[in-house]
Design an enzyme around this catalytic site. Structure first.
Site, PDB file in Angstrom:
ATOM      1  N   ASP A   1      -5.741   5.595  -0.968  1.00  0.00           N
ATOM      2  CA  ASP A   1      -4.377   6.111  -0.748  1.00  0.00           C
ATOM      3  C   ASP A   1      -3.508   5.827  -1.971  1.00  0.00           C
ATOM      4  O   ASP A   1      -2.776   6.701  -2.454  1.00  0.00           O
ATOM      5  CB  ASP A   1      -3.713   5.419   0.459  1.00  0.00           C
ATOM      6  CG  ASP A   1      -4.356   5.737   1.789  1.00  0.00           C
ATOM      7  OD1 ASP A   1      -3.861   6.635   2.481  1.00  0.00           O
ATOM      8  OD2 ASP A   1      -5.349   5.082   2.142  1.00  0.00           O
TER       9      ASP A   1
ATOM     10  N   THR B   1      -6.460   8.311   7.152  1.00  0.00           N
ATOM     11  CA  THR B   1      -6.885   7.034   6.559  1.00  0.00           C
ATOM     12  C   THR B   1      -7.728   6.205   7.525  1.00  0.00           C
ATOM     13  O   THR B   1      -8.745   5.625   7.134  1.00  0.00           O
ATOM     14  CB  THR B   1      -5.654   6.211   6.111  1.00  0.00           C
ATOM     15  OG1 THR B   1      -4.929   6.951   5.137  1.00  0.00           O
ATOM     16  CG2 THR B   1      -6.074   4.882   5.512  1.00  0.00           C
TER      17      THR B   1
END
Length: 308
Positions: free
Chosen positions: A51, A122
């Site tokens: 990320d 995620t």
């Protein structure tokens, strides 16, 4: 249609290459074996090294090429010097060959807001559900999502060692959406896609009200919209706060460009001005076809519980 040497088409062509680069970063972090997971607000709200690196790559690459853009990304990052290796400065030539819809031909850089989710899905990424993962770059003008890029880093990852990993889907309103084969769920079938990791009673009650033939629980807003445009699901139903503007901006464009519709649970269109609140507080309802059927089945009690 105007020449492609417009700000918008140059930005989309850059975003395509930048999203591909981010997808490579996402794959590389998995290959290196250290995800660097941290919890942001709770056990289902995670951030990984992928990320962080992907957002640095996307935001820095865009800002260097288009310094007057407003760029809003999911991850809060320190304003540190970015490694040159993370910068992508190429543009996808095939996009530059496409005409710009005339209503967008005079747009200036400073008129555009870019919403970035460097790694949508995620939690699924950390659990090895790699086909749920997308990189999202959405472009908005006057509060409306008008162009978007979705990279799927692990598209084809179960197709064997010789398969080409990853693909990039892109679209511009008034031009179309590209990089996939449009399919529809067979007529009369009601297949709902909804959240895998952020469910609650409102979500399950709203899904049940659709009288579904099947329910798919998967990660990532980008992934769910891809299910709609590839005929795996009829409607994306998420009757809860939780999803943010960077989750919906790019996918909404792809869906709208092929005749679909995305709103909140009340039927309101989403706004993407730079000062808008980030949370989609009244959830998401999206379909490729038959939007009114699904919208009409949302219970009033659920609408009353979700304030836009």
């Amino acid at each position: 249609m105007a020449s492609s040497n417009t700000v918008l088409m140059r930005l989309v062509a850059s975003a395509y290459s930048i999203a591909q680069k981010a997808g490579m970063i996402v794959r590389r972090v998995i290959a290196e074996g250290d995800l660097g997971i941290v919890e942001k607000t709770c056990a289902t709200d995670l951030q990984t090294k992928a990320d962080r690196l992907a957002q640095m790559s996307i935001c820095s690459s865009l800002a260097r090429k288009f310094p007057k853009l407003t760029i809003i990304g999911e991850e809060d990052l320190p304003s540190e010097e970015v490694d040159q290796e993370l910068i992508e400065d190429s543009q996808w030539e095939e996009i530059l060959k496409q005409p710009c819809p005339s209503q967008y031909s005079a747009i200036k850089e400073e008129d555009l807001v870019v919403w970035v989710d460097p790694l949508d899905g995620t939690k699924e990424y950390t659990e090895g559900l790699l086909d749920n993962v997308t990189v999202l770059i959405g472009i908005a003008y006057e509060g409306k999502a008008i162009a978007g890029v979705i990279n799927q880093p692990y598209y084809n990852y179960e197709a064997g060692p010789d398969a080409v990993l990853g693909r990039t889907i892109w679209g511009v309103l008034g031009l179309g959406a590209f990089g996939f084969q449009l399919k529809e769920v067979p007529a009369g079938k009601h297949i709902i896609t909804t959240t895998r990791s952020h469910s609650n009673k409102l979500v399950t009650d709203c899904v049940a009200a659709m009288n579904p033939d099947a329910v798919l629980r998967v990660g990532g807003a980008g992934n769910k919209i891809i299910q709609l445009i590839e005929g795996k699901a009829s409607a994306y139903v998420f009757a809860s706060p939780g999803c943010k503007k960077w989750d919906t901006c790019a996918p909404e464009v792809i869906l709208h460009a092929v005749g679909g519709k995305l709103t909140d649970i009340h039927g309101n269109v989403l706004q993407y001005h730079k000062d808008v609140k980030h949370m989609n507080s009244a959830g998401v309802l999206a379909t490729l076809r038959n939007y009114d059927y699904y919208a009409s089945r949302v219970p009033e009690s659920i609408k009353n519980a979700l304030v836009p």
